[in-house]
Design a protein around this motif. Structure first.
Motif, PDB file in Angstrom:
ATOM      1  N   LEU A   1      87.399  65.661  47.862  1.00 23.39           N
ATOM      2  CA  LEU A   1      87.619  66.806  48.743  1.00 23.39           C
ATOM      3  C   LEU A   1      86.374  67.150  49.551  1.00 23.39           C
ATOM      4  CD1 LEU A   1      89.751  69.099  46.419  1.00 23.39           C
ATOM      5  CD2 LEU A   1      90.516  67.969  48.514  1.00 23.39           C
ATOM      6  N   SER A   2      85.201  66.993  48.940  1.00 19.89           N
ATOM      7  CA  SER A   2      83.966  67.298  49.674  1.00 19.89           C
ATOM      8  C   SER A   2      83.741  66.271  50.786  1.00 19.89           C
ATOM      9  CB  SER A   2      82.758  67.364  48.732  1.00 19.89           C
ATOM     10  OG  SER A   2      82.517  66.118  48.122  1.00 19.89           O
ATOM     11  N   ILE A   3      84.066  65.024  50.529  1.00 19.34           N
ATOM     12  CA  ILE A   3      83.937  63.986  51.563  1.00 19.34           C
ATOM     13  C   ILE A   3      84.948  64.244  52.681  1.00 19.34           C
ATOM     14  CG2 ILE A   3      84.259  61.524  52.029  1.00 19.34           C
ATOM     15  CD1 ILE A   3      83.017  61.026  49.217  1.00 19.34           C
ATOM     16  N   ARG A   4      86.154  64.641  52.317  1.00 18.53           N
ATOM     17  CA  ARG A   4      87.172  64.942  53.326  1.00 18.53           C
ATOM     18  C   ARG A   4      86.758  66.145  54.180  1.00 18.53           C
ATOM     19  NH1 ARG A   4      91.954  65.383  50.407  1.00 18.53           N
ATOM     20  NH2 ARG A   4      92.018  63.128  50.433  1.00 18.53           N
ATOM     21  N   LEU A   5      86.212  67.175  53.541  1.00 19.82           N
ATOM     22  CA  LEU A   5      85.741  68.333  54.296  1.00 19.82           C
ATOM     23  C   LEU A   5      84.578  67.949  55.195  1.00 19.82           C
ATOM     24  CD1 LEU A   5      85.848  71.311  55.002  1.00 19.82           C
ATOM     25  CD2 LEU A   5      84.481  71.789  52.971  1.00 19.82           C
ATOM     26  N   PHE A   6      83.696  67.093  54.691  1.00 18.07           N
ATOM     27  CA  PHE A   6      82.583  66.623  55.508  1.00 18.07           C
ATOM     28  C   PHE A   6      83.102  65.886  56.742  1.00 18.07           C
ATOM     29  CE2 PHE A   6      79.286  63.593  56.698  1.00 18.07           C
ATOM     30  CZ  PHE A   6      78.207  64.442  56.833  1.00 18.07           C
ATOM     31  N   GLN A   7      84.135  65.081  56.554  1.00 14.85           N
ATOM     32  CA  GLN A   7      84.747  64.365  57.672  1.00 14.85           C
ATOM     33  C   GLN A   7      85.302  65.359  58.695  1.00 14.85           C
ATOM     34  OE1 GLN A   7      88.036  61.903  56.510  1.00 14.85           O
ATOM     35  NE2 GLN A   7      88.387  61.141  58.569  1.00 14.85           N
ATOM     36  N   ASP A   8      85.949  66.404  58.212  1.00 15.36           N
ATOM     37  CA  ASP A   8      86.483  67.422  59.123  1.00 15.36           C
ATOM     38  C   ASP A   8      85.360  68.133  59.864  1.00 15.36           C
ATOM     39  OD1 ASP A   8      88.999  66.737  58.289  1.00 15.36           O
ATOM     40  OD2 ASP A   8      89.263  68.470  56.985  1.00 15.36           O
TER      41      ASP A   8
ATOM     42  N   ALA B   1      88.152  75.665  46.256  1.00 17.17           N
ATOM     43  CA  ALA B   1      87.330  76.250  47.319  1.00 17.17           C
ATOM     44  C   ALA B   1      87.221  75.317  48.525  1.00 17.17           C
ATOM     45  CB  ALA B   1      85.938  76.587  46.789  1.00 17.17           C
ATOM     46  N   LEU B   2      87.186  74.023  48.302  1.00 22.27           N
ATOM     47  CA  LEU B   2      87.023  73.079  49.412  1.00 22.27           C
ATOM     48  C   LEU B   2      88.186  73.119  50.408  1.00 22.27           C
ATOM     49  CD1 LEU B   2      85.343  70.263  47.338  1.00 22.27           C
ATOM     50  CD2 LEU B   2      84.307  71.468  49.275  1.00 22.27           C
ATOM     51  N   PRO B   3      89.454  73.076  49.973  1.00 21.69           N
ATOM     52  CA  PRO B   3      90.547  73.214  50.956  1.00 21.69           C
ATOM     53  C   PRO B   3      90.578  74.599  51.615  1.00 21.69           C
ATOM     54  CG  PRO B   3      91.403  72.371  48.869  1.00 21.69           C
ATOM     55  CD  PRO B   3      89.965  72.703  48.657  1.00 21.69           C
ATOM     56  N   VAL B   4      90.191  75.629  50.864  1.00 21.43           N
ATOM     57  CA  VAL B   4      90.130  76.970  51.452  1.00 21.43           C
ATOM     58  C   VAL B   4      89.116  76.977  52.590  1.00 21.43           C
ATOM     59  CG1 VAL B   4      89.457  79.372  51.042  1.00 21.43           C
ATOM     60  CG2 VAL B   4      90.877  78.186  49.366  1.00 21.43           C
ATOM     61  N   LEU B   5      87.947  76.387  52.341  1.00 23.07           N
ATOM     62  CA  LEU B   5      86.911  76.326  53.378  1.00 23.07           C
ATOM     63  C   LEU B   5      87.377  75.504  54.571  1.00 23.07           C
ATOM     64  CD1 LEU B   5      83.765  75.916  51.137  1.00 23.07           C
ATOM     65  CD2 LEU B   5      84.290  77.845  52.632  1.00 23.07           C
ATOM     66  N   ASP B   6      88.070  74.427  54.312  1.00 25.69           N
ATOM     67  CA  ASP B   6      88.588  73.596  55.400  1.00 25.69           C
ATOM     68  C   ASP B   6      89.509  74.430  56.292  1.00 25.69           C
ATOM     69  OD1 ASP B   6      89.012  71.375  56.970  1.00 25.69           O
ATOM     70  OD2 ASP B   6      90.267  70.333  55.524  1.00 25.69           O
ATOM     71  N   ASN B   7      90.402  75.197  55.685  1.00 28.56           N
ATOM     72  CA  ASN B   7      91.310  76.052  56.460  1.00 28.56           C
ATOM     73  C   ASN B   7      90.549  77.128  57.223  1.00 28.56           C
ATOM     74  OD1 ASN B   7      93.431  74.582  55.432  1.00 28.56           O
ATOM     75  ND2 ASN B   7      94.101  76.159  54.010  1.00 28.56           N
ATOM     76  N   MET B   8      89.544  77.712  56.587  1.00 29.64           N
ATOM     77  CA  MET B   8      88.778  78.781  57.229  1.00 29.64           C
ATOM     78  C   MET B   8      87.957  78.260  58.404  1.00 29.64           C
ATOM     79  SD  MET B   8      87.417  81.065  54.061  1.00 29.64           S
ATOM     80  CE  MET B   8      88.347  82.463  53.474  1.00 29.64           C
ATOM     81  N   LEU B   9      87.381  77.075  58.255  1.00 31.90           N
ATOM     82  CA  LEU B   9      86.563  76.519  59.335  1.00 31.90           C
ATOM     83  C   LEU B   9      87.383  76.277  60.596  1.00 31.90           C
ATOM     84  CD1 LEU B   9      84.252  74.004  57.458  1.00 31.90           C
ATOM     85  CD2 LEU B   9      83.604  76.157  58.538  1.00 31.90           C
ATOM     86  N   GLN B  10      88.655  75.980  60.438  1.00 26.88           N
ATOM     87  CA  GLN B  10      89.517  75.755  61.596  1.00 26.88           C
ATOM     88  C   GLN B  10      89.692  77.031  62.419  1.00 26.88           C
ATOM     89  OE1 GLN B  10      90.302  72.588  62.168  1.00 26.88           O
ATOM     90  NE2 GLN B  10      89.374  72.081  60.211  1.00 26.88           N
ATOM     91  N   LEU B  11      89.402  78.177  61.818  1.00 31.10           N
ATOM     92  CA  LEU B  11      89.566  79.465  62.498  1.00 31.10           C
ATOM     93  C   LEU B  11      88.298  79.930  63.212  1.00 31.10           C
ATOM     94  CD1 LEU B  11      91.440  81.269  59.592  1.00 31.10           C
ATOM     95  CD2 LEU B  11      92.470  80.286  61.645  1.00 31.10           C
ATOM     96  N   LEU B  12      87.166  79.300  62.901  1.00 28.42           N
ATOM     97  CA  LEU B  12      85.887  79.734  63.467  1.00 28.42           C
ATOM     98  C   LEU B  12      85.623  79.056  64.805  1.00 28.42           C
ATOM     99  CD1 LEU B  12      83.655  79.615  60.263  1.00 28.42           C
ATOM    100  CD2 LEU B  12      84.730  81.620  61.302  1.00 28.42           C
TER     101      LEU B  12
END
Length: 189
Positions: free
Chosen positions: A151-158, A110-121
């Protein structure tokens, strides 16, 4: 199956989606594996994508062990296709729910999926999503799975990169999450 003609592949795809609407619990995992693998085809039409997304919406809430993780892998494939990625945004709330589930494998996908989705918002939608996601992410810094923690830390960084120049409230929420992150950076794990 990838080498078969587009018409036959389309028929197979529709049959797989139809089998999943019947909810035959003995075959649903096998059928979902085939459906997810067929997402690698570049010539899926709008109807097939709509059926897949609707099926994913239903099966993300499945209690079958491993099913949410498998569905998330399918959504991840779709978010990596530029021409299709935006269509997955309707699943964003359902994907975010997977962060609170008991399955570490599902959270790790779910974390990489969310990362990809956030780039679209953009705009207000991005701000509201980041505020909601921020509260869930810092809880994952303590996850038992090292993969989920990383992955959660990486998403937080993004997310930090996305909030540059954002609203004051959003910045405050993100800054409040930095202390747990600093502790984890010095964690011996």
């Amino acid at each position: 199956m990838m080498k078969t003609s587009g018409d036959l592949r389309s028929t197979i795809f529709c049959q797989l989606a139809e089998l999943l609407t019947v909810q035959d619990y003995t075959w649903e995992m096998v059928v979902m594996v085939f459906l997810v693998e067929m997402l690698d085809c570049d010539d899926l039409n709008e109807e097939e994508l709509d059926r897949a997304l609707e099926t994913f919406r239903t099966y993300l809430q499945s209690q079958c062990l491993g099913m949410p993780s498998l569905v998330l892998r399918g959504i991840l494939k779709l978010t990596q296709k530029p021409d299709v990625a935006r269509r997955t945004l309707g699943l964003l709330p359902h994907v975010m729910e997977q962060l609170q589930g008991a399955d570490s494998d599902a959270r790790a996908v779910a974390l990489p999926v969310l990362d990809n989705m956030l780039q679209l918002l953009t705009g207000k939608t991005l701000s509201l999503t980041v505020l909601e996601l921020d509260k869930k992410l810092w809880l994952l810094f303590d996850d038992e799975s090292e993969t989920v923690r990383q992955l959660s830390i990486r998403l937080f960084q993004d997310i930090m990169g996305l909030v540059v120049g954002a609203e004051k409230k959003m910045k405050e929420e993100v800054w409040n999450s930095l202390l747990p992150l600093v502790f984890h950076l010095y964690d011996q794990d």
